[in-house]
Write an enzyme that holds these catalytic residues in place. Structure first.
Site, PDB file in Angstrom:
ATOM      1  CB  CYS A 142      36.001 -93.153 -58.809  1.00 48.99           C
ATOM      2  SG  CYS A 142      36.860 -92.289 -57.413  1.00 48.99           S
ATOM      3  NE  ARG A 197      35.349 -97.834 -62.396  1.00 49.52           N
ATOM      4  CZ  ARG A 197      36.478 -98.478 -63.032  1.00 49.52           C
ATOM      5  NH1 ARG A 197      36.333 -99.561 -63.642  1.00 49.52           N
ATOM      6  NH2 ARG A 197      37.398 -97.724 -63.365  1.00 49.52           N
ATOM      7  CD1 TRP A 249      38.251 -97.217 -52.865  1.00 48.33           C
ATOM      8  CD2 TRP A 249      39.922 -96.225 -53.530  1.00 48.33           C
ATOM      9  NE1 TRP A 249      39.406 -97.565 -52.104  1.00 48.33           N
ATOM     10  CE2 TRP A 249      40.462 -97.166 -52.800  1.00 48.33           C
ATOM     11  CE3 TRP A 249      40.955 -95.285 -54.302  1.00 48.33           C
ATOM     12  CZ2 TRP A 249      41.788 -97.308 -52.308  1.00 48.33           C
ATOM     13  CZ3 TRP A 249      42.242 -95.402 -54.024  1.00 48.33           C
ATOM     14  CH2 TRP A 249      42.625 -96.520 -53.070  1.00 48.33           C
ATOM     15  CG  ASN A 274      37.843 -93.208 -62.624  1.00 48.16           C
ATOM     16  OD1 ASN A 274      38.663 -93.248 -61.521  1.00 48.16           O
ATOM     17  ND2 ASN A 274      38.011 -94.031 -63.532  1.00 48.16           N
ATOM     18  N   GLY A 275      40.129 -90.592 -61.598  1.00 46.11           N
ATOM     19  CA  GLY A 275      41.390 -90.300 -61.563  1.00 46.11           C
ATOM     20  C   GLY A 275      41.987 -89.522 -60.740  1.00 46.11           C
ATOM     21  CD  GLU A 294      44.812-114.755 -54.355  1.00 43.56           C
ATOM     22  OE1 GLU A 294      45.905-113.904 -54.386  1.00 43.56           O
ATOM     23  OE2 GLU A 294      43.529-114.644 -54.682  1.00 43.56           O
ATOM     24  CE  LYS A 346      40.998-113.022 -52.797  1.00 44.86           C
ATOM     25  NZ  LYS A 346      41.924-113.078 -53.799  1.00 44.86           N
ATOM     26  CD  GLU A 374      41.769-109.056 -51.382  1.00 47.06           C
ATOM     27  OE1 GLU A 374      42.101-108.486 -52.519  1.00 47.06           O
ATOM     28  OE2 GLU A 374      41.410-110.145 -51.744  1.00 47.06           O
ATOM     29  CG  HIS A 395      65.147-118.823 -41.574  1.00 50.60           C
ATOM     30  ND1 HIS A 395      66.333-119.296 -40.830  1.00 50.60           N
ATOM     31  CD2 HIS A 395      65.073-119.715 -42.528  1.00 50.60           C
ATOM     32  CE1 HIS A 395      66.904-120.264 -41.670  1.00 50.60           C
ATOM     33  NE2 HIS A 395      66.114-120.397 -42.391  1.00 50.60           N
ATOM     34  CE  LYS A 426      36.876-107.735 -59.491  1.00 44.27           C
ATOM     35  NZ  LYS A 426      37.900-108.287 -58.378  1.00 44.27           N
TER      36      LYS A 426
HETATM   37  C1  G6P Z   1      42.921-104.492 -56.506  1.00 46.23           C
HETATM   38  C2  G6P Z   1      42.083-105.450 -56.334  1.00 46.23           C
HETATM   39  C3  G6P Z   1      42.811-106.965 -56.322  1.00 46.23           C
HETATM   40  C4  G6P Z   1      43.623-106.960 -57.596  1.00 46.23           C
HETATM   41  C5  G6P Z   1      44.677-105.832 -57.964  1.00 46.23           C
HETATM   42  C6  G6P Z   1      45.294-105.695 -59.228  1.00 46.23           C
HETATM   43  O1  G6P Z   1      43.998-104.256 -55.332  1.00 46.23           O
HETATM   44  O2  G6P Z   1      41.188-105.492 -55.300  1.00 46.23           O
HETATM   45  O3  G6P Z   1      41.777-107.875 -56.320  1.00 46.23           O
HETATM   46  O4  G6P Z   1      44.250-108.156 -57.438  1.00 46.23           O
HETATM   47  O5  G6P Z   1      43.844-104.460 -57.735  1.00 46.23           O
HETATM   48  O6  G6P Z   1      44.094-105.735 -60.083  1.00 46.23           O
HETATM   49  P1  G6P Z   1      44.158-106.385 -61.528  1.00 46.23           P
HETATM   50  O7  G6P Z   1      42.838-105.805 -62.087  1.00 46.23           O
HETATM   51  O8  G6P Z   1      45.344-105.756 -62.456  1.00 46.23           O
HETATM   52  O9  G6P Z   1      44.394-107.733 -61.671  1.00 46.23           O
END
Ligand code: G6P
Length: 609
Positions: free
Chosen positions: A2, A27, A74, A99-100, A482, A486, A489, A505, A604
């Site tokens: 948010c 956000r 969000w 927000n929170g 990673e 990606k 996501e 395995h 994010k």
């Molecule tokens: C969210 C984002 C990710 C990020 C993760 C940790 O899930 O979408 O891209 O890696 O948070 O965030 P940070 O700000 O702690 O790296």
């Protein structure tokens, strides 16, 4: 999670708030809303979906005013819907953006209902606005009402509050969620992140935990949690407003992928003298802390966790530093054992991830003496809670899928390997080699970016796929993870990563002619082993896509495609091999037509548990 923005000015704040919302959309983007106070009334617009939907509503039926608050959501409590969109209003007189998460919302809702309040949303936030209204009935001062109301809240909040009867006042507060005040000339603004306010000011005040601020056009008074007036410094931001714009790129993610050579240059800048890393890059007392370190414990989430996994390999391999790593949300509840002399290292792009912050606080409660954060957000909660700080300096990252934040985290972690490692078994010779390799990274990444067109062609094979496997060994295993993250996501293709030795395995059962297997295979000591794992895949008809060192001889075959990556030293290869995987998921997502920068259900900055 948010975004909130608000302002009190001597001009219409609606265009400023709308621009702020667009900049905070990373956000959350489930709904957006805005309220202004005008003519002793609250005017509110809310829309399901993105900020553009709210803009369309405002274009159809404009509202304006010199005092306003706005929000991009969000969803946590209550589905994405117009009714659940903020601002929430009580009795047409008070409006709140939040927000929170309020943890005791059920209990508060019950007592407010008993007092006659009618709820129109499923959100936890609505209890706040009714609570403030309830207080205003007893004492018509917004600041006092907010002070009283928040004292009954458990949980995390950043709030912006307006009252129709006080058109000259905006009240803002924070506890557990970030909030900054933007200082203008005869005007003040609030936002979850400075990026929202860069078009109107470069001057910011970062509220501290428990602060409540009363903003008027000609005055700003901040109270701490004990209701004492406090002086918080104004800080000048060096960020330019266009640092958070897309420029010539179609998506933020692509821009941020291409910014990596520049970002890594920033990370390294000024931190080495004569090819030797300066301890004080981590803070003025870093040398003293590093001298006392016996082990490292890394805590992070998501992409940042993958960076930490690479660091564990590096710390143990090059420097023999014992290193543990935990997903922060697990660490905080699993009652871990931490040895004396452990340096806790948090890694975070945003510096506000609730789980990472809570894990750090938990570690401190357990008696951990030394905490370092590797972070991209100055003034963030993790930065404030840590003794040592290494800023990644990647610049604002707007695309929800992290790219440049990740590679600059890896560069920073390699700097940590040097700084801690030289107190262990890292020789000066290896240290100097690692340092020189770090400085080759911007040039090497420029070369890797030239693979873009080839990877774009490759991506066409993925558009119809539902699954993919990623393989790597050693430091390339977290890079494979990673890469899989990606792809998941942003293209919504189910992707899993395995250390290649684990294939036999279980996951081998998944291999058939439909399954793409992306293998990260630089030319290192594990290559021969990896080749055997690849044989296991091709013998079962799987489609192998191999990213490998350009110096290796290898021929493509019917079910084997090869992408040659510039030859680099082993130590930096995880950073270099990350980039083609980023490009691959980017192009697959573009082909699939998904929302690359704002993938569904994600946000994010995850400031809730
Ligand atoms: C969210 C984002 C990710 C990020 C993760 C940790 O899930 O979408 O891209 O890696 O948070 O965030 P940070 O700000 O702690 O790296």
């Amino acid at each position: 999670m948010c975004g909130i923005v608000g302002g009190i000015a001597q001009r219409d704040v609606v265009p400023i708030l709308m621009e702020g919302l667009r900049r905070l959309e990373y956000r959350g983007y489930d709904s957006a809303g805005l309220a202004v106070v005008n003519d002793q009334k609250i005017f509110r617009k809310r829309a399901l979906g993105k900020v553009s939907a709210l803009q369309a509503l405002i274009d159809q039926d404009p509202i304006g005013g010199a005092l306003g608050i706005a929000h991009t959501r969000w969803a946590t409590h209550g589905k994405p819907s117009t009714d659940n969109a903020h601002p929430h209003v009580s009795n047409d007189s008070v409006a709140v953006v939040h927000n929170g998460i309020i943890e005791n919302h059920d209990q508060l809702r019950t007592s407010l209902k008993e007092n006659g309040y009618r709820f129109t949303s499923e959100t936890d936030t609505e209890v706040i606005v009714h609570k403030i209204h309830d207080q205003l009935e007893k004492n018509p001062n917004l600041l006092t009402a907010v002070q009283k109301a928040v004292s009954s809240l458990d949980g995390a909040y950043a709030l912006g509050v307006v009252n129709k009867d006080q058109p000259d006042t905006l009240v803002a507060c924070r506890k557990g969620s970030p909030l900054v005040i933007g200082v203008g000339i005869g005007e003040y603004f609030i936002a979850s992140d400075i990026a929202a306010l860069l078009p109107v000011t470069q001057r910011f005040i970062f509220l501290e935990e428990g602060d409540i601020a009363e903003l008027k056009t000609d005055s700003l008074v901040i109270y701490d949690s004990n209701q004492n007036v406090v002086d918080r410094p104004i800080k000048e931001s060096q960020l330019r407003a266009d640092a958070v714009e897309k420029g010539q790129y179609r998506h933020y993610m692509l821009k941020e992928i291409y910014e990596q050579p520049w970002a890594i240059t920033q990370t390294l800048e000024g931190r080495f003298v004569d090819n030797r890393l300066q301890d004080n890059a981590f803070g003025h007392n870093a040398a003293e802390v590093f001298d006392n370190i016996k082990a490292v414990q890394i805590l992070a989430c998501g992409t940042s966790y993958h960076a930490g996994m690479v660091a564990k390999y590096w710390l143990e391999k090059y420097a023999r530093v014992p290193c543990n790593i935990d997903v922060a949300s697990e660490f905080r509840y699993r009652r871990p054992v931490i040895a004396e002399g452990t340096l806790v290292v948090t890694i975070s792009q945003s510096g506000e991830t609730a789980d990472t912050l809570a894990a750090l606080l938990e570690a401190k409660k357990m008696g951990v003496k030394y905490a370092l954060t590797i972070c991209n957000a100055p003034e963030s909660s993790l930065v404030r809670e840590s003794d040592l700080v290494l800023m990644t300096r990647a610049g604002p990252e707007i695309g929800v899928a992290s790219t440049k934040a990740f590679t600059t985290q890896l560069v920073s972690l390699l700097m940590l390997v040097i700084a801690v490692g030289r107190r262990f078994e890292l020789s000066e010779e290896i240290e100097r080699q690692i340092s020189s390799e770090l400085f080759t990274l911007p040039g090497n990444l420029e070369k890797v970016l030239k693979l873009d067109e080839q990877i774009q062609r490759l991506s066409e094979q993925f558009a119809e796929k539902h699954n993919a496997l990623f393989l790597g060994r050693g430091t390339q295993y977290p890079i494979a993870m990673e890469g899989a993250l990606k792809l998941k996501e942003i293209s919504y293709i189910h992707a899993e990563a395995y250390p290649a030795g684990e294939l036999k395995h279980g996951p081998l059962a998944l291999i058939d002619a439909e399954m793409p297997v992306i293998t990260v295979a630089p030319n290192n000591t594990l290559l021969e082993k990896l080749k055997s794992n690849m044989q296991e895949v091709s013998a079962r008809g799987g489609q192998l896509i191999v990213f490998m060192d350009e110096s290796l001889e290898a021929d493509e075959a019917e079910n084997l495609q090869i992408i040659k990556v510039p030859k680099v030293a082993n130590v930096i290869s995880p950073i270099v091999y990350t980039v083609p995987l980023q490009l691959l998921s980017y192009h697959v997502a573009v082909l699939k037509g998904t929302d690359v920068d704002q993938p569904r259900n994600l946000a994010k900055s995850v400031t809730v548990e």
